[in-house]
Design a protein around this motif. Structure first.
Motif, short mmCIF file in Angstrom:
data_model
loop_
_atom_site.label_atom_id
_atom_site.label_comp_id
_atom_site.label_asym_id
_atom_site.label_seq_id
_atom_site.Cartn_x
_atom_site.Cartn_y
_atom_site.Cartn_z
N THR A 268 40.76 32.10 31.60
CA THR A 268 41.02 33.43 32.17
C THR A 268 40.83 34.54 31.15
O THR A 268 40.95 35.72 31.50
N THR A 269 40.54 34.18 29.90
CA THR A 269 40.29 35.19 28.88
C THR A 269 38.99 34.93 28.13
O THR A 269 38.79 35.43 27.03
N SER B 34 47.94 42.26 26.57
CA SER B 34 47.19 41.04 26.90
C SER B 34 46.42 41.15 28.20
O SER B 34 45.47 40.40 28.42
N ILE B 35 46.80 42.09 29.07
CA ILE B 35 46.09 42.21 30.35
C ILE B 35 44.63 42.60 30.15
O ILE B 35 43.77 42.25 30.96
N ARG C 172 42.09 39.76 30.07
CA ARG C 172 41.85 38.99 31.29
C ARG C 172 40.43 39.22 31.80
O ARG C 172 39.95 40.35 31.85
N THR C 173 39.77 38.13 32.18
CA THR C 173 38.41 38.21 32.71
C THR C 173 38.38 37.62 34.11
O THR C 173 39.23 36.79 34.48
N ASP C 174 37.39 38.04 34.90
CA ASP C 174 37.24 37.48 36.23
C ASP C 174 36.32 36.27 36.18
O ASP C 174 35.94 35.80 35.10
#
Length: 570
Positions: A47-48, A383-384, A387-389
């Protein structure tokens, strides 16, 4: 994440899910165990993670044409009018060499450890976490400023066809902003392909302008005037500024270094793409070598030729650099073309300039997004933003960077030229501080790899001029950063506000330096994080994972390569 114990020589993987890190938390050292700093980069969290979707041809073309923009096509005109053809040739050559040294330094670090967090991660791991923090935010500030700068420039270029009284510039700014956000949102594969073709068009345009300039110089234009180096003799090769004689010529020369620096800003884009490039250890060295030829052909040859076509005292050039907008009419190439009797090309060149500006805005938003993402990965931002899609796009970092780009709408309420000038001032100092940080980090990296027994034969790429080139470039960048806005201290007749001290350009020209130093000092004061010595700088953590990714990519590539043979029947 692959954590390497350099004392034992083995590696282990974390089984627990990564946790968000606080400011400076990831660089706390375990004094009892004596372990080197852990690079808690969450490298295995899907997710990152960024996706390595940039192909070799895309990185190569971005390296060749990615940073070509208005600084070269338009900015050279004001520098020529201010200081003469020899001055701009000298300044563009020297700054070009400095930029090549920066790229070589960056390439050596990037091929050893192609981190997703880019050169901010190198500064934090090889030199000092405080430098990584300050560099990251300085670089992000630069690109959240330069993105609206390019959008503003795009609105100015449009005014070549549509007067601002008929259509509000804010309309075009909105269209450009929505377009670049969508391109960045669609993922690195789409972005890479889009930039590949845009860069290809830019390269073809520059090559066409160079060829046309050479033809006009040799008398191949409609006027059949073989100019040669006539204008280097009359009115002269160097124009004095502020004073007469040699002192004035030197001041004129020095004043062009800011323009040259602005023209080269963004060259380090290749260093941002290492986290998303396929097989970066092969692609990056090739891109660095192509950077040298791009500087030599596109920049130095261009300013040499334009200096032979337009005298620095040309009324048309003076009008273009003081009265015209930022479109084709402000380009010295257009001044030269019209003077040679070709009336139909300015519209075409203006369209090319618009394409240049759009490409620059697109890549600038990409860099701003990835820089904020890198800060989050390093634990220096929320940290948000890491986040990657599913496409590997840091969507929250993209959203914030795009939101800040809305300051481009200042163009609607204020005079465009003033806003553009202030943006150039801010961006130039942030760019110089970025180059300084990369060079300092390279010095620490070289000393660390020497202390830890890493031979040059183990390196995938080594800077050709070594530390000598790095020290030279570092000293020159510092000198430019300190004296780049010396003109604010000079009394100039006709300046807004009379001959008083130019405080607006002073603030925008030097604001970045105290901000940069305050961030370093504040980080040290707040976190008490130590800097790294050559022996404890972390050169290895995560390298095993990247090595495996490279091996898997090469193995997959070999499997996909079909044997070239013909089936022959009996």
């Amino acid at each position: 994440m692959g954590l390497i114990n350099r004392k034992g020589g083995d590696s282990s993987l974390q089984s627990s899910p990564p946790q968000p890190l606080g400011l400076g938390e990831k660089y706390v050292r375990d004094q009892d165990s004596g372990n080197t700093p852990g690079h808690l980069d969450n490298m295995r969290d899907p997710t990152t993670r960024l996706h390595r979707g940039l192909k070799a041809r895309q990185v190569t073309m971005i390296a060749i044409g990615g940073a070509i923009g208005t600084g070269l096509i338009i900015g050279t005109g004001s520098a020529l009018a201010k200081a003469g053809p020899l001055s701009i040739l000298i300044s563009y050559s020297i700054v070009g060499f400095v930029v090549y040294m920066v790229m070589c330094a960056l390439g050596e670090m990037a091929t050893w450890l192609p981190l997703e967090s880019g050169f901010t991660g190198y500064a934090a791991r090889f030199c000092d976490p405080a430098l990584g923090f300050s560099l990251g935010y300085t670089y992000w500030f630069k690109y959240i400023i330069v993105t609206p700068n390019q959008l503003t420039a795009g609105a100015l270029v449009i005014q070549y066809w549509v007067d601002r009284d008929k259509v509000n510039p804010g309309v075009f700014i909105a269209v450009f902003l929505v377009a670049i956000v969508m391109i960045n949102y669609l993922g690195i594969r789409f972005f890479g392909e889009f930039e590949f073709w845009l860069s290809s068009v830019k390269v073809l345009t520059i090559c066409g302008l160079i060829l046309l300039s050479l033809i006009l110089m040799l008398g191949g234009g409609p006027d059949h005037d073989r100019k040669g180096f006539r204008y280097w003799k009359n009115p002269g090769a160097m124009k004095p500024a502020y004073k007469s004689g040699d002192a004035g010529r030197f001041l004129g020369l020095w004043s062009t270094f800011v323009t040259a620096t602005f023209a080269y800003l963004g060259t380090e884009l290749v260093g941002v793409t290492v986290g998303e490039a396929q097989n970066p250890r092969k692609v990056i060295p090739r891109a660095i070598k192509l950077t040298f030829w791009r500087i030599l052909i596109f920049y130095i040859l261009s300013v040499l030729l334009i200096g032979t076509l337009v005298p620095y005292n040309s009324p048309s050039l003076i009008f273009a650099t003081t009265k015209a907008t930022q479109g084709a009419s402000a380009s010295p190439f257009v001044v030269a073309i019209i003077a040679s009797g070709i009336p139909t090309l300015p519209g075409f060149i203006n369209a090319c300039i618009l394409l240049f500006v759009f490409s620059a805005a697109n890549s600038d938003l990409y860099i701003a997004t990835r820089t904020l993402y890198g800060l989050a990965k390093e634990g220096n931002s929320h940290s948000i933003f890491a986040r990657t899609d599913r496409r590997g796009v840091p969507i929250y970092a993209l959203g914030l960077s795009a939101f800040i780009a809305l300051i481009a709408f200042l163009n609607v309420a204020d005079d465009s030229r003033k806003v553009f000038t202030y943006f150039v001032n801010l961006v130039t100092i942030f760019g110089l501080l970025t180059w300084i940080s990369i060079l300092v980090t390279h010095i620490y990296f070289v000393k660390a790899r020497q202390a830890q027994g890493i031979d040059e034969s183990q390196m995938h790429y080594v800077a050709p001029f070594g530390l000598f080139g790095t020290y030279f470039a570092l000293c020159f960048c510092i000198v430019i950063a300190i004296f780049k806005n010396f003109e604010v201290f000079v009394h100039v007749k006709g300046r807004e506000g009379g001959e008083k001290f130019d405080y607006k350009n002073f603030i925008t020209g030097y604001l970045g330096i105290p901000l940069y130093l305050i961030m370093i000092g504040g980080y040290k004061l707040f976190t008490r994080a130590p800097g790294w010595t050559p022996m404890n700088a972390d050169l290895f953590t995560g390298k095993d994972l990247i090595d495996r990714e490279e091996e898997e990519f090469l193995a997959q590539k070999a499997m996909n390569r079909k044997p070239a043979f013909r089936q022959i029947g009996c």
